[in-house]
Design an enzyme around this catalytic site. Structure first.
Site, PDB file in Angstrom:
ATOM      1  N   LYS A   1      69.739  15.471  65.663  1.00 22.89           N
ATOM      2  CA  LYS A   1      70.091  14.841  64.388  1.00 22.89           C
ATOM      3  C   LYS A   1      69.248  13.596  64.118  1.00 22.89           C
ATOM      4  CE  LYS A   1      74.459  14.211  65.220  1.00 22.89           C
ATOM      5  NZ  LYS A   1      74.499  14.700  66.611  1.00 22.89           N
TER       6      LYS A   1
ATOM      7  N   ARG B   1      82.908  12.699  62.150  1.00 20.32           N
ATOM      8  CA  ARG B   1      83.093  13.637  63.261  1.00 20.32           C
ATOM      9  C   ARG B   1      84.420  14.376  63.186  1.00 20.32           C
ATOM     10  NH1 ARG B   1      80.619  10.847  68.760  1.00 20.32           N
ATOM     11  NH2 ARG B   1      78.504  10.547  67.968  1.00 20.32           N
TER      12      ARG B   1
ATOM     13  N   ARG C   1      67.082  12.570  79.167  1.00 24.65           N
ATOM     14  CA  ARG C   1      66.661  11.457  78.316  1.00 24.65           C
ATOM     15  C   ARG C   1      66.607  10.172  79.135  1.00 24.65           C
ATOM     16  NH1 ARG C   1      69.960  11.520  72.650  1.00 24.65           N
ATOM     17  NH2 ARG C   1      71.588  10.743  74.037  1.00 24.65           N
TER      18      ARG C   1
ATOM     19  N   ARG D   1      71.188   6.315  80.075  1.00 22.99           N
ATOM     20  CA  ARG D   1      72.426   5.835  79.501  1.00 22.99           C
ATOM     21  C   ARG D   1      73.618   6.444  80.226  1.00 22.99           C
ATOM     22  NH1 ARG D   1      71.392   7.164  73.278  1.00 22.99           N
ATOM     23  NH2 ARG D   1      73.421   8.102  73.648  1.00 22.99           N
TER      24      ARG D   1
ATOM     25  N   ARG E   1      81.541  14.940  76.406  1.00 23.70           N
ATOM     26  CA  ARG E   1      81.221  14.688  75.000  1.00 23.70           C
ATOM     27  C   ARG E   1      81.171  15.988  74.201  1.00 23.70           C
ATOM     28  NH1 ARG E   1      75.707  11.720  75.246  1.00 23.70           N
ATOM     29  NH2 ARG E   1      75.930  11.601  72.983  1.00 23.70           N
TER      30      ARG E   1
END
Length: 222
Positions: free
Chosen positions: A30, A103, A137, A170, A181
């Site tokens: 996104k 969301r 990531r 992270r 998540r």
């Protein structure tokens, strides 16, 4: 010639007023697609994830409230997120792309009370690929550049190309948290697809493959 120029100016003016929502699970791309829409159409990207992480880094009251939910992969309470979004929108004159909000249907209904949405793009990617994307990531704590060990690795392992800071993973990019998540997303966000389908403004886009091809499909849907 003048007619051609005026037509282009009119089309640019129309696209700059677009109000777009990008839906999709964490890691679906996104943010990347929002940047491309920003560059091509002159829109402002509103990322609630960025807004919330900034609040956490700054140690604001909202940031402290959000952190306990974000670290566990849970949804930040609606009143916190909606407050941030509404405050930001009040300062905008251009169109925008919403990345990471709404969301839930409840958030969508709240959003509809203070702005009109023109297009909703849903990026569809399967969970296994999302886990692979997110756990690889790495982020720069200083200049905020995000790398990927497969698709966009730094020139020197563990070091930011731009500023030389040590990269980090992270806390919400570990596999356990990523899967949590994704479960939250599947449980809470899928109803949004039906909500916006009923409004006739939702388009499903395959979020796998080449970034530019995905963007072309998004652009064609507008």
């Amino acid at each position: 010639m003048d007619k051609f120029i005026n037509c282009n100016i009119l089309l640019l003016s129309d696209t700059m007023s677009f109000r777009i929502i990008l839906l999709g699970p964490p890691g679906s791309g996104k943010g990347t697609q929002a940047e491309k829409l920003n560059d091509d159409l002159g829109l402002i990207t509103l990322s609630t994830g960025d807004m919330l992480r900034e609040a956490v880094r700054n140690g604001t009251e909202l940031g402290k409230m959000a952190k306990s939910y974000m670290d566990k992969g849970g949804l930040v309470p609606d009143d916190v997120v909606i407050g941030l979004v509404k405050e930001k929108m009040a300062t905008l004159k251009e169109g925008f792309v919403l990345d990471g909000f709404p969301r839930t249907v409840q958030q969508a209904e709240a959003l509809g009370e203070f702005t009109e949405i023109h297009h909703v793009i849903n990026l569809d990617v399967d969970d296994d690929e999302l886990v692979s994307r997110l756990t690889k990531r790495r982020s720069c704590p200083d200049c905020k550049v995000v790398y990927h060990l497969l698709f966009k690795p730094p020139m020197k392992d563990g070091i930011c190309d731009k500023c030389g800071a040590a990269l980090y993973q992270r806390t919400d990019d570990t596999e356990e948290t990523v899967r949590a998540r994704l479960k939250v997303y599947r449980d809470n966000t899928f109803p949004l697809i039906e909500y916006y389908e009923k409004k006739g403004i939702l388009v499903n886009i395959d979020g796998r493959g080449n970034i530019n091809e995905i963007y072309e499909a998004i652009e064609a849907s507008l």
